[in-house]
Design an enzyme around this catalytic site. Structure first.
Site, PDB file in Angstrom:
ATOM      1  N   HIS A  81       0.847  -1.196   0.000  1.00 39.79           N
ATOM      2  CA  HIS A  81       0.000   0.000   0.000  1.00 39.79           C
ATOM      3  C   HIS A  81       0.876   1.236   0.000  1.00 39.79           C
ATOM      4  CE1 HIS A  81       0.811  -0.681   4.268  1.00 39.79           C
ATOM      5  NE2 HIS A  81       0.355   0.514   4.557  1.00 39.79           N
TER       6      HIS A  81
ATOM      7  N   ASP B 144       5.705   4.516   5.216  1.00 35.34           N
ATOM      8  CA  ASP B 144       6.619   3.569   5.852  1.00 35.34           C
ATOM      9  C   ASP B 144       6.762   2.281   5.050  1.00 35.34           C
ATOM     10  OD1 ASP B 144       3.892   3.185   6.665  1.00 35.34           O
ATOM     11  OD2 ASP B 144       4.547   1.823   8.240  1.00 35.34           O
ATOM     12  N   HIS B 145       5.986   2.140   3.977  1.00 37.45           N
ATOM     13  CA  HIS B 145       6.094   0.982   3.097  1.00 37.45           C
ATOM     14  C   HIS B 145       6.594   1.369   1.700  1.00 37.45           C
ATOM     15  CE1 HIS B 145       3.717  -1.854   5.712  1.00 37.45           C
ATOM     16  NE2 HIS B 145       3.435  -0.681   6.249  1.00 37.45           N
TER      17      HIS B 145
ATOM     18  N   HIS C  99      -7.763  -1.750   5.523  1.00 36.46           N
ATOM     19  CA  HIS C  99      -6.873  -0.732   6.081  1.00 36.46           C
ATOM     20  C   HIS C  99      -7.444   0.645   5.737  1.00 36.46           C
ATOM     21  CE1 HIS C  99      -3.239   0.538   7.964  1.00 36.46           C
ATOM     22  NE2 HIS C  99      -2.674   1.038   6.876  1.00 36.46           N
TER      23      HIS C  99
ATOM     24  N   HIS D  15       6.119  -5.745  11.769  1.00 38.81           N
ATOM     25  CA  HIS D  15       5.426  -4.451  11.805  1.00 38.81           C
ATOM     26  C   HIS D  15       5.053  -4.086  13.246  1.00 38.81           C
ATOM     27  CE1 HIS D  15       2.430  -1.323  10.662  1.00 38.81           C
ATOM     28  NE2 HIS D  15       3.188  -1.212   9.577  1.00 38.81           N
TER      29      HIS D  15
END
Length: 309
Positions: A63, A67-68, A140, A269
């Site tokens: 996504h 942070d990804h 999410h 995570h």
């Protein structure tokens, strides 16, 4: 086939852990590796590992939260400067192409290798003779996807002593038998593949999820997986906070692994509130009460994906 975690923290990096990224090492199977998510400083983590950007074949983004994702433009540019000439494909939700086009254009980053960006809405997003990659939408705050990587079954090994007893030497006949063809010897004997091939080698299944609340897609993607990589942002005492922020607890990850009949569960995570091994151990203990075959992701630790029957 092995996993190597390059970042295990949620939200922001800490002195102990970087933000999310995990490599699937396929050196034996494809002489390459795949990357799942690419948080900030992922390329620095790769420099500290045995991985080489020139061997990177595919990147799967779950996504578009920073942070990804924020390490992706820099990594793509660095690959160009570190001998990466082979094609590279990036898969991700809608918006990933705009993000990369904009950042690479405005930063005037040069990429000489073939870079393909594939936006998807789930389903089968990649398949070749060795692997299938499927994806489903999770739950999410923004569209977040999980990925299920299935290694296709491989033919069994040839019974070499039996072949030698028939006077068959390594060569084209071996290839025919491996491809499923029968062969006829000079004396008229017919050798069928099933006579000389061992049992097929069962393919392995790895499920790597993006950020998510508990939802049916988690169990579907993880069904019978040899390894499930699931976020465990909070202890279950913070389940209301987890729900509010569209995340999962260690207990919820363990429940998902149990419901999916997965064989191993790897938690990752982690909220930055859990700073040391003692605090992370609480997450592990919580999950193991429900699903004993659970472990914590550790950065730079290589985790073999074994064939578990």
């Amino acid at each position: 086939m092995e996993l190597l975690f390059l970042g295990t923290n949620a939200g922001v990096p800490t002195l102990q852990r970087n933000v999310t990224s995990v490599a699937l090492r396929l050196f034996e199977e494809r002489r390459s590796f795949w990357l799942f998510d690419c948080g900030e400083a992922t390329q620095h983590q790769i420099l500290r590992s045995s991985l080489k950007l020139s061997k990177l074949e595919k990147i799967f983004i779950t996504h578009l939260h920073g942070d990804h994702l924020f390490g992706l433009p820099g990594l793509l540019a660095s690959r160009n400067n570190q001998g990466g000439t082979s094609p590279l494909t990036v898969y991700g939700p809608r918006g990933i192409k705009e993000f990369l086009d904009t950042t690479m254009r405005l930063s005037q980053s040069r990429v000489d290798y073939v870079l393909e960006v594939v936006e998807h809405d789930g389903g089968i997003i990649f398949e070749d003779k060795g692997f299938i990659v499927e994806s489903q939408l999770l739950e999410h705050r923004i569209d977040s996807y999980g990925y299920r990587v299935t290694e296709k079954d491989r033919i069994g090994s040839l019974n070499l002593p039996l072949l030698e007893s028939h006077g068959i030497r390594p060569g084209p006949m071996y290839g025919k038998l491996k491809s499923g063809e029968s062969i006829e010897l000079e004396n008229g004997t017919i050798i069928r593949p099933e006579d000389v091939l061992g049992q097929p080698k069962k393919g392995r299944i790895i499920t790597i999820l993006g950020d998510t609340r508990p939802c049916p897609a988690v169990v579907t993607l993880a069904k019978g997986a040899d390894m499930l990589v699931h976020e465990a942002t909070f202890l279950h005492e913070m389940v209301e906070t987890a729900y509010e922020y569209y995340h999962s607890t260690a207990t919820q990850a363990a429940n998902a692994a149990q419901d999916a009949q997965a064989k191993r569960l790897v938690l990752t995570h982690f909220s930055s509130r859990y700073k040391d091994l003692e605090q992370l151990g609480q997450l592990l203990d919580e999950a193991k009460e429900i699903f004993p075959n659970t472990m914590l992701a550790e950065e730079f630790h290589i985790l073999p994906i074994e064939r578990i029957q």
